[in-house]
Design a protein around this motif. Structure first.
Motif, PDB file in Angstrom:
ATOM      1  N   THR A  80       0.833  -1.208   0.000  1.00 38.52           N
ATOM      2  CA  THR A  80       0.000   0.000   0.000  1.00 38.52           C
ATOM      3  C   THR A  80       0.865   1.254   0.000  1.00 38.52           C
ATOM      4  O   THR A  80       0.589   2.219  -0.728  1.00 38.52           O
ATOM      5  N   LEU A  81       1.920   1.251   0.806  1.00 42.26           N
ATOM      6  CA  LEU A  81       2.813   2.409   0.864  1.00 42.26           C
ATOM      7  C   LEU A  81       3.496   2.638  -0.484  1.00 42.26           C
ATOM      8  O   LEU A  81       3.682   3.785  -0.902  1.00 42.26           O
ATOM      9  N   ARG A 111       9.618  -1.439  15.233  1.00 37.20           N
ATOM     10  CA  ARG A 111      10.757  -0.698  14.684  1.00 37.20           C
ATOM     11  C   ARG A 111      11.430  -1.477  13.558  1.00 37.20           C
ATOM     12  O   ARG A 111      11.897  -0.888  12.582  1.00 37.20           O
ATOM     13  N   GLU A 112      11.461  -2.805  13.698  1.00 35.01           N
ATOM     14  CA  GLU A 112      12.024  -3.624  12.624  1.00 35.01           C
ATOM     15  C   GLU A 112      11.192  -3.476  11.347  1.00 35.01           C
ATOM     16  O   GLU A 112      11.725  -3.437  10.236  1.00 35.01           O
ATOM     17  N   PHE A 113       9.882  -3.375  11.527  1.00 34.88           N
ATOM     18  CA  PHE A 113       8.996  -3.177  10.382  1.00 34.88           C
ATOM     19  C   PHE A 113       9.290  -1.855   9.686  1.00 34.88           C
ATOM     20  O   PHE A 113       9.373  -1.789   8.446  1.00 34.88           O
ATOM     21  N   LEU A 114       9.471  -0.789  10.461  1.00 38.63           N
ATOM     22  CA  LEU A 114       9.767   0.509   9.861  1.00 38.63           C
ATOM     23  C   LEU A 114      11.117   0.488   9.151  1.00 38.63           C
ATOM     24  O   LEU A 114      11.296   1.142   8.105  1.00 38.63           O
ATOM     25  N   HIS A 115      12.061  -0.258   9.707  1.00 36.48           N
ATOM     26  CA  HIS A 115      13.358  -0.415   9.038  1.00 36.48           C
ATOM     27  C   HIS A 115      13.180  -1.161   7.717  1.00 36.48           C
ATOM     28  O   HIS A 115      13.804  -0.820   6.704  1.00 36.48           O
ATOM     29  N   ILE A 121      11.390   0.201   0.216  1.00 34.13           N
ATOM     30  CA  ILE A 121      10.826   1.229  -0.670  1.00 34.13           C
ATOM     31  C   ILE A 121      11.409   2.622  -0.430  1.00 34.13           C
ATOM     32  O   ILE A 121      10.985   3.592  -1.065  1.00 34.13           O
ATOM     33  N   GLY A 122      12.384   2.718   0.480  1.00 36.80           N
ATOM     34  CA  GLY A 122      13.067   3.992   0.689  1.00 36.80           C
ATOM     35  C   GLY A 122      12.245   5.059   1.373  1.00 36.80           C
ATOM     36  O   GLY A 122      12.541   6.255   1.250  1.00 36.80           O
TER      37      GLY A 122
END
Length: 549
Positions: A80-81, A111-115, A121-122
């Protein structure tokens, strides 16, 4: 004395944008991912919404045993992002600001997900606290409604949390983030379809208990005789308003902002929803399939909140967190000069408020902050490449570095970390608060080490480097006010050409003061600075100030 640093900080030139720019804001909520793309006209200043996007991803659908985000849900969110990015680029957005809220905040692997998002996708996603989420919701609503200097209560019902805010045109007086949301409560408390009376009564009682404190705090911040207007945002409230409006008049107002319904009408709707199963709720005009799964829990939260707040009516606002992200960006970049201008100093005011709460010696902290700013500015482009954002983090850490004394003098640097990390600093992301807390923690004793959990768990190597460099400046700044009497008037940096020697020249406040303790303290605390910047630090009095005895 605090005003001097505060004023000088405010005078730092902001990056003023002259031409219209297109900006995208993404809200990664527990139930849905939302994006708004806007065109900002700096000279007004104002923004126009170009497009809105929404996808129900259900980040709140976590592993029931571990609380972790599920792999398939994370994959769906990243997909989605990526689509949101493509839309933003097609609209010529110059940047995308994304924030994550309660589902990611609470997940052990958040936090691992955000990493992972960054790697795949940068996209940088900021994790924000519940209080910061509430503040930005307030900004979003204030940008879309005129408060006329009258108190307004705002309720935003998300998938994982419910924010309740009391504010006026000037500032938010009360901010609360409560761990109840439409997705969370449906998952934890609704097991029957339609819901049984006993299960509903338990759900209702739980919601009341969770909201009582927030309601009491809001009422405590009202002046005698003040009456507030209740404003509601979020998908749950918009759906409720749509159903009520359609059934009352046969049409739905467009825009929905400004539409008002009563607590009596809401109670009638909740009583109906309780008796319907999922399919019957989905068939109600104005209800989409995914919303019908969680609408009862969301509407119950709203019903109990209105009851506890003693609010008989609610007015809808379609602006919320996403628009608040835009307004916050505009404030940060110095683009707002009107009724929202007061909010531009929210970070500084929040730091000062926290310092006062923990009985910090503000005159000492102010001097330390001034020295830290001076060292930072004089060495910029010489020893480091950090900019205004990092400078502001250093200022906050300098102002709060000694707050741990509130708990105990022993190991007070560690206590400072805890108080800052778990305080209520507004205007900062969770990562920024973590960096501030770490800089303060390393103003004395041990250098930053990866064996320290708080340091090791930072999202990136860059964050750790910021802490290494800025804590080195803070150590020197603390040394420059070693006696806490303002013995040093100013400090001047000088690097000799083709030499590793880096000089700090001190000007005493009193001509006969040799500042021996400050010079000794600089020598004692210089190791981290020398290591990080590969210099040999030499501290001395300015030659003209050396007195002959």
């Amino acid at each position: 004395m605090v005003d001097s640093v505060f004023t000088s900080w405010q005078s730092i030139p902001a990056q003023i944008v002259e031409q219209a720019q297109i900006l995208a804001a993404i809200d990664m909520g527990t139930n849905s991912l939302h994006m708004v793309v806007v065109s900002i006209e700096p000279k007004l200043p104002a923004f126009t919404i170009i497009t809105r996007e929404k996808e129900t991803v259900r980040l709140g659908d976590r592993n029931p045993e571990t609380g972790e985000l599920k792999p398939e849900v994370m994959a769906r969110a990243i997909s989605t992002l990526r689509r949101f990015q493509d839309i933003a680029k097609s609209c010529n957005a110059h940047s995308i600001i994304a924030v994550a809220t309660s589902a990611v905040r609470e997940a052990p692997n958040g936090r691992e997900f955000l990493h992972q998002v960054k790697e795949e996708i940068g996209l940088n996603v900021d994790l924000i606290s519940g209080y910061e989420e509430a503040r930005r919701i307030y900004l979003g609503v204030l940008s879309g409604m005129e408060f006329n200097n009258q108190p307004h209560a705002i309720i935003d019902i998300g998938g994982g949390s419910t924010e309740i805010i009391l504010g006026d045109s000037h500032e938010p007086r009360s901010l609360s983030s409560n761990k109840i949301g439409a997705v969370r409560l449906t998952s934890e408390f609704v097991t029957t379809d339609p819901i049984t009376n006993s299960e509903y009564q338990y759900l209702q009682a739980y919601v009341q208990g969770m909201l009582e404190r927030a309601a009491e705090d809001l009422h405590a911040h009202l002046q005698p005789g003040e009456i507030f207007r209740l404003v509601g945002t979020s998908g749950t409230i918009e759906t409720v308003a749509t159903i009520i409006a359609r059934e009352k008049t046969g049409t739905v107002p467009s825009p929905l902002t400004g539409y008002e319904f009563s607590l009596r009408e809401l109670r009638q709707l909740v009583d109906r929803l309780r008796k319907l199963n999922y399919s019957e709720r989905a068939a109600i005009p104005g209800m989409n399939d995914r919303r019908s799964e969680i609408i009862l829990a969301g509407a119950t939260i709203l019903q109990e909140a209105m009851t506890l707040l003693e609010a008989e009516t609610l007015v809808v606002c379609e602006r919320s967190l996403r628009e608040g992200i835009i307004v916050d960006w505009m404030l940060t970049h110095g683009l707002i000069e009107d009724r929202l201008r007061y909010q531009s100093s929210i970070r500084q005011r929040s730091v000062i408020k926290t310092a006062q709460k923990y009985q910090v010696n503000l005159e000492h902290s102010d001097r330390v902050a001034s020295f830290a700013m001076s060292l930072f500015n004089q060495t910029q482009e010489i020893l480091h490449q950090w900019g205004l954002e990092e400078q502001e983090l250093l200022w906050a850490a300098a102002m709060l570095h000694n707050c741990g004394h509130f708990i105990s003098h022993s190991a007070h640097h560690k206590h400072s970390y805890y108080l800052i990390r778990h305080g209520e600093l507004l205007g900062y992301t969770e990562t920024e608060i973590e960096i501030i807390a770490n800089i303060a923690r390393y103003h004395r004793k041990s250098n930053p080490k990866k064996k320290h959990d708080s340091y090791r768990s930072l999202p990136s190597k860059r964050d750790r480097q910021i802490i290494n460099h800025l804590s080195a400046f803070l150590r020197l700044a603390v040394a420059l006010d070693r006696r806490q009497i303002g013995a040093v008037k100013r400090v001047r940096c000088d690097r000799h050409a083709d030499s590793k020697e880096f000089y700090l020249y001190l000007t005493p406040s009193q001509p006969n003061d040799d500042c021996a303790l400050e010079l000794w303290s600089l020598d004692y605390k210089k190791a981290l600075f020398e290591t990080e910047f590969d210099v040999k630090l030499v501290a001395a009095l300015e030659p003209a100030t050396v007195s002959v005895r």
